[in-house]
Design an enzyme around this catalytic site. Sequence first.
Site, short mmCIF file in Angstrom:
data_model
loop_
_atom_site.label_atom_id
_atom_site.label_comp_id
_atom_site.label_asym_id
_atom_site.label_seq_id
_atom_site.Cartn_x
_atom_site.Cartn_y
_atom_site.Cartn_z
N ARG A 44 0.83 -1.22 0.00
CA ARG A 44 0.00 0.00 0.00
C ARG A 44 0.87 1.26 0.00
O ARG A 44 0.42 2.33 -0.39
CB ARG A 44 -0.98 -0.03 1.19
CG ARG A 44 -1.93 1.13 1.25
CD ARG A 44 -3.26 0.79 1.92
NE ARG A 44 -3.14 0.03 3.14
CZ ARG A 44 -2.72 0.53 4.32
NH1 ARG A 44 -2.42 1.79 4.42
NH2 ARG A 44 -2.64 -0.25 5.38
N ASP A 163 -6.97 18.65 -14.51
CA ASP A 163 -7.30 17.31 -14.98
C ASP A 163 -7.07 17.32 -16.49
O ASP A 163 -7.82 17.93 -17.25
CB ASP A 163 -8.76 16.97 -14.64
CG ASP A 163 -9.14 15.54 -15.02
OD1 ASP A 163 -8.49 14.97 -15.92
OD2 ASP A 163 -10.10 15.01 -14.45
N LYS A 188 -7.85 5.81 -19.16
CA LYS A 188 -8.29 6.25 -20.49
C LYS A 188 -7.13 6.13 -21.50
O LYS A 188 -6.65 5.03 -21.72
CB LYS A 188 -8.86 7.65 -20.39
CG LYS A 188 -9.81 7.88 -19.20
CD LYS A 188 -11.13 7.14 -19.34
CE LYS A 188 -11.97 7.17 -18.06
NZ LYS A 188 -12.23 8.50 -17.50
C1 LIG Z 1 -12.65 8.98 -16.29
C2 LIG Z 1 -12.23 10.31 -15.81
C3 LIG Z 1 -11.90 10.53 -14.48
C4 LIG Z 1 -11.99 9.43 -13.43
O1 LIG Z 1 -11.08 8.42 -13.66
P1 LIG Z 1 -11.32 6.88 -13.23
O2 LIG Z 1 -10.05 6.24 -13.66
O3 LIG Z 1 -12.54 6.41 -13.94
O4 LIG Z 1 -11.50 6.87 -11.76
C5 LIG Z 1 -11.48 11.80 -14.11
N1 LIG Z 1 -11.43 12.81 -15.00
C6 LIG Z 1 -11.76 12.64 -16.29
C7 LIG Z 1 -11.68 13.79 -17.22
C8 LIG Z 1 -12.18 11.39 -16.74
O5 LIG Z 1 -12.53 11.23 -18.03
#
Ligand SMILES: *Cc1c(COP(=O)(O)O)cnc(C)c1O
Length: 365
Positions: A44, A163, A188
């Site tokens: 962890r 982000d 993604k």
């Molecule tokens: C999918 C996504 C997230 C969250 O990510 P996970 O890996 O699904 O927890 C955060 N920000 C954006 C822009 C996303 O497309």
Amino acid sequence: MPKWSMESWLVHGGRPPVEPGQPINQPIEPASTYYAGAEPEYARDGTHGMQALEEAMGPLEGGEAVAFASGMAAAGAIIDLLPMGAVVVAARFTYTGVSVRLRELNDIGRIALRLVDIADTEAVIAAAAGADAIWVESPTNPMLEIADIPAIRAGASGLLVVDSTFATPLGQRPLEMGADVVLHSATKSIGGHSDGLMGIAVTADADRAAALRFRRTILGGAPGALECYLILRGLRTLSVRYERSQASALVLAERLREHAAVERVRYPGLKDDPGYERMRRLMSGPGTMLSIEVAGGAEGAERVARSTDLWVHATSLGGVESLIERRRRWPLESAEVPENLLRLSVGIESVEDLWQDLAAALANV
Ligand SMILES: *Cc1c(COP(=O)(O)O)cnc(C)c1O
């Protein structure tokens, strides 16, 4: 990386030491604990698999990377760094999960949330007066708005979080534009194969990186061994996947704009898109994601999403396979996202096949 381009670092970063007999790939190490006396001690807190991925990712953004079990785990750890009652400015169209979390924390008094139109730089700066943090997403999911990150940085103090999931490190470099933390849902495009969850936070501040690492330990957001392997393997091919998908996205956006069943295309690569000028200035290209609003309202959009053969009707994005979905099918998606909006994640299939399949589905509305 100093010596090499990003494309080469993607292929070579985070490999085991160059020694005869060593594997060239970081092995999958299924261990929760280690013989005492050296790091790592407990999974962890960090593992060799996490370290390899972090070593590969950090230089791509120009900072120190911390890997998490998902994008949301990374987002949660970043938010957890904020003081009690922190004023947080966030985009009206922030990723659903992050929006929900920020609103929950606002409702219990943990933070005070100020929602803004992230493309309206003056409004963002005005809202950021006295704020502890500014949560920027650019391009936004699923509205494809572009934030002027350097202008926001110049006009606002407070922790600037970006982000950058849609852009990937190849599309934009938020730390160079003044961001304090850049966040990726590596689930993604970075992973790229829709086979694992991963989040990555990168910061150039060593103390902040250590604090994030400790949040990971304390909140239990560590990624698993297989995921570390899969996501690093996906990262190796990011540049070829991203370039191909981006080229196809532009072709599709231009054709979709001319299609009678399409009322609006949101893609920062189109010259008349509100984000076009900023995309040219701040990004290497418009990326692999676009949204369209189709005739026939929610029903028309659902029909399109359900009648493709090649495009996969599924949520998520950034994989080798093209995905399509109506965002408002999710009850928690912002009610300001149009009912007839379809989000398209362009994969690496033949662009002509993608077009043919989409045009056939659009013929149903
Ligand atoms: C999918 C996504 C997230 C969250 O990510 P996970 O890996 O699904 O927890 C955060 N920000 C954006 C822009 C996303 O497309």
